[in-house]
Design a protein around this motif. Structure first.
Motif, mmCIF file in Angstrom:
data_model
loop_
_atom_site.group_PDB
_atom_site.id
_atom_site.type_symbol
_atom_site.label_atom_id
_atom_site.label_comp_id
_atom_site.label_asym_id
_atom_site.label_seq_id
_atom_site.Cartn_x
_atom_site.Cartn_y
_atom_site.Cartn_z
ATOM 1 N N GLY A 160 -8.702 1.039 -28.922
ATOM 2 C CA GLY A 160 -8.241 2.389 -28.625
ATOM 3 C C GLY A 160 -8.865 2.920 -27.347
ATOM 4 N N ALA A 161 -8.147 3.811 -26.680
ATOM 5 C CA ALA A 161 -8.599 4.351 -25.399
ATOM 6 C C ALA A 161 -9.539 5.529 -25.613
ATOM 7 N N SER A 162 -10.770 5.373 -25.155
ATOM 8 C CA SER A 162 -11.756 6.456 -25.191
ATOM 9 C C SER A 162 -12.903 6.054 -24.275
ATOM 10 N N LEU A 163 -13.729 7.019 -23.900
ATOM 11 C CA LEU A 163 -14.851 6.717 -23.018
ATOM 12 C C LEU A 163 -15.820 5.749 -23.681
ATOM 13 N N PHE A 164 -16.107 5.965 -24.966
ATOM 14 C CA PHE A 164 -17.027 5.079 -25.677
ATOM 15 C C PHE A 164 -16.492 3.654 -25.716
ATOM 16 N N ASN A 165 -15.217 3.504 -26.037
ATOM 17 C CA ASN A 165 -14.625 2.168 -26.113
ATOM 18 C C ASN A 165 -14.602 1.480 -24.756
ATOM 19 N N VAL A 166 -14.396 2.251 -23.705
ATOM 20 C CA VAL A 166 -14.417 1.677 -22.356
ATOM 21 C C VAL A 166 -15.811 1.146 -22.027
ATOM 22 N N MET A 167 -16.854 1.911 -22.359
ATOM 23 C CA MET A 167 -18.219 1.474 -22.080
ATOM 24 C C MET A 167 -18.546 0.190 -22.840
ATOM 25 N N VAL A 168 -18.175 0.139 -24.120
ATOM 26 C CA VAL A 168 -18.424 -1.061 -24.914
ATOM 27 C C VAL A 168 -17.627 -2.236 -24.375
ATOM 28 N N ALA A 169 -16.380 -1.985 -23.965
ATOM 29 C CA ALA A 169 -15.511 -3.055 -23.471
ATOM 30 C C ALA A 169 -16.056 -3.663 -22.183
ATOM 31 N N ILE A 170 -16.488 -2.817 -21.260
ATOM 32 C CA ILE A 170 -17.016 -3.339 -19.999
ATOM 33 C C ILE A 170 -18.320 -4.093 -20.240
ATOM 34 N N ALA A 171 -19.191 -3.548 -21.092
ATOM 35 C CA ALA A 171 -20.444 -4.246 -21.415
ATOM 36 C C ALA A 171 -20.155 -5.591 -22.071
ATOM 37 N N PHE A 172 -19.136 -5.642 -22.896
ATOM 38 C CA PHE A 172 -18.736 -6.875 -23.579
ATOM 39 C C PHE A 172 -18.334 -7.954 -22.576
ATOM 40 N N SER A 173 -17.835 -7.530 -21.432
ATOM 41 C CA SER A 173 -17.405 -8.493 -20.416
ATOM 42 C C SER A 173 -18.460 -8.744 -19.344
ATOM 43 N N TRP A 174 -19.555 -7.976 -19.369
ATOM 44 C CA TRP A 174 -20.519 -8.028 -18.251
ATOM 45 C C TRP A 174 -21.803 -8.787 -18.589
ATOM 46 N N TRP A 175 -22.156 -8.945 -19.853
ATOM 47 C CA TRP A 175 -23.439 -9.536 -20.217
ATOM 48 C C TRP A 175 -23.589 -10.969 -19.720
ATOM 49 N N SER A 176 -22.466 -11.682 -19.603
ATOM 50 C CA SER A 176 -22.534 -13.104 -19.271
ATOM 51 C C SER A 176 -23.158 -13.358 -17.901
ATOM 52 N N TRP A 177 -22.968 -12.437 -16.951
ATOM 53 C CA TRP A 177 -23.558 -12.609 -15.620
ATOM 54 C C TRP A 177 -25.083 -12.594 -15.695
ATOM 55 N N TYR A 178 -25.630 -11.748 -16.533
ATOM 56 C CA TYR A 178 -27.085 -11.662 -16.669
ATOM 57 C C TYR A 178 -27.639 -12.852 -17.456
ATOM 58 N N ALA A 179 -26.876 -13.322 -18.425
ATOM 59 C CA ALA A 179 -27.317 -14.504 -19.166
ATOM 60 C C ALA A 179 -27.417 -15.709 -18.234
ATOM 61 N N ARG A 180 -26.417 -15.895 -17.384
ATOM 62 C CA ARG A 180 -26.432 -17.011 -16.437
ATOM 63 C C ARG A 180 -27.564 -16.861 -15.425
ATOM 64 N N LEU A 181 -27.751 -15.662 -14.899
ATOM 65 C CA LEU A 181 -28.805 -15.419 -13.910
ATOM 66 C C LEU A 181 -30.184 -15.692 -14.494
ATOM 67 N N VAL A 182 -30.468 -15.135 -15.673
ATOM 68 C CA VAL A 182 -31.794 -15.278 -16.275
ATOM 69 C C VAL A 182 -32.042 -16.716 -16.709
ATOM 70 N N GLN A 183 -31.039 -17.365 -17.257
ATOM 71 C CA GLN A 183 -31.215 -18.764 -17.675
ATOM 72 C C GLN A 183 -31.628 -19.642 -16.494
ATOM 73 N N GLY A 184 -30.998 -19.441 -15.348
ATOM 74 C CA GLY A 184 -31.367 -20.204 -14.162
ATOM 75 C C GLY A 184 -32.782 -19.917 -13.701
ATOM 76 N N GLU A 185 -33.177 -18.641 -13.763
ATOM 77 C CA GLU A 185 -34.531 -18.277 -13.356
ATOM 78 C C GLU A 185 -35.563 -18.882 -14.310
ATOM 79 N N VAL A 186 -35.269 -18.867 -15.600
ATOM 80 C CA VAL A 186 -36.209 -19.422 -16.583
ATOM 81 C C VAL A 186 -36.378 -20.913 -16.373
ATOM 82 N N LEU A 187 -35.296 -21.625 -16.127
ATOM 83 C CA LEU A 187 -35.387 -23.065 -15.905
ATOM 84 C C LEU A 187 -36.256 -23.403 -14.697
ATOM 85 N N SER A 188 -36.276 -22.504 -13.712
ATOM 86 C CA SER A 188 -37.033 -22.786 -12.494
ATOM 87 C C SER A 188 -38.531 -22.529 -12.636
#
Length: 301
Positions: A160-188
């Motif tokens: 459903g369209a609402s400000l709260f749902n938009v925030m959750v939706a964008i966060a749901f699609s954005w976490w993967s960039w940080y997971a990839r970034l941090v995983q690479g840093e940890v390996l190094s």
């Protein structure tokens, strides 16, 4: 004859404190030497101040609501209405100021959620390795393969369209960039001596990752988060433009542009000024992010 006694621990602590002070001074000089970074800082401070003080500096704060003022409809920019009025007579400048509050709130909440999830998963995957790393990174790759706007649209369409749902939706699609970034840093760094020392002292993997490794990956996270603030605002505005964000009469920049797109040739100010506000915010965060990248000497994707 007296002799001066020194305590090695205190000497080491003092030297470390002096080194941190030197690093801070060097970082400040580097940041201040980049004029675009200072411009970006001034832009964002102005934006934050305008958002916080919107109820006090907006000439018509009541126009941020659902009022209709047809006697003032579609007036061009003037001394009374600095950015003109929309087709229902509401002051665009006032609505842009209140829209800044929602944009900054949305980007802050989105990145808080995305960083919390992504950093945690990246730390676990990078440190534990093996099957855990494989599973987490394959899931991450799936999310990275889907454009954030498209994934957010799918989530909002389902919830459903609402400000709260938009925030959750964008966060749901954005976490993967940080997971990839941090995983690479940890390996190094996970095989560095201070990590081996932590293990030798009996620290478990949870303490080692969050107490020893996490502080050493804060710099790239900070730079990426600063750069992402502008992009999150842009994605949020795009969803609002499509009618998937906060619903009218809530003033959002994307919805204001959507309202004015049909009147660009006659009442250009209705769409142009909210668009300029989005550009202002995105440029400001990008300028600051570039400056922080120079200061912290990190590279992020």
């Amino acid at each position: 004859m007296s002799t001066k006694t020194t305590i090695p621990f205190l000497d080491t602590e003092s030297a470390a404190r002096k080194e941190r002070i030197r690093q801070l001074k060097r970082g400040f000089r580097t940041f201040a030497g980049n004029k675009l970074s200072l411009v970006g800082l001034a832009m964002i401070l102005t934006l934050v101040a305008a958002a916080l003080l919107a109820p006090y500096i907006a000439p018509f704060p009541e126009h941020a609501g659902a009022g209709v003022y047809f006697d003032q409809a579609s007036e061009p920019p003037s001394a009374t209405h600095l950015m003109g009025t929309d087709t229902t007579g509401r002051d665009i400048f006032s609505r842009v100021l209140f829209g800044a509050r929602l944009s900054l709130l949305m980007s802050g909440v989105v990145l808080s959620i995305a960083i919390s999830i992504g950093v945690t998963l990246g730390l676990i995957a990078g440190y534990l390795g093996g099957t855990t790393n494989t599973v987490i990174m394959r899931v991450t790759d799936i999310f990275l393969a889907i454009p954030p706007t498209l994934l957010a649209m799918a989530v909002v369409a389902a919830t459903g369209a609402s400000l709260f749902n938009v925030m959750v939706a964008i966060a749901f699609s954005w976490w993967s960039w940080y997971a990839r970034l941090v995983q690479g840093e940890v390996l190094s760094i996970k095989e560095d001596e201070f990590i081996e020392s932590s293990r030798a002292l009996g620290s478990g993997w949870v303490r080692t990752t969050f107490k020893e490794i996490l502080p050493n990956v804060v710099s790239p996270i900070t730079v990426k988060a600063t750069l992402d603030m502008g992009f999150v605002i842009l994605v949020g505005a795009g969803l609002s433009f499509l009618g998937l964000g906060a619903q009218p009469p809530t003033p959002t920049w994307g919805a204001m542009i959507a309202q004015g797109r049909n009147y660009v040739t006659s009442f250009w100010w209705i769409a142009v000024f909210p668009g300029l506000a989005i550009s202002f915010a995105v440029l400001g965060f990008n300028f600051i992010g570039d400056g922080l990248r120079d200061v912290l000497d990190v590279e992020v994707d």
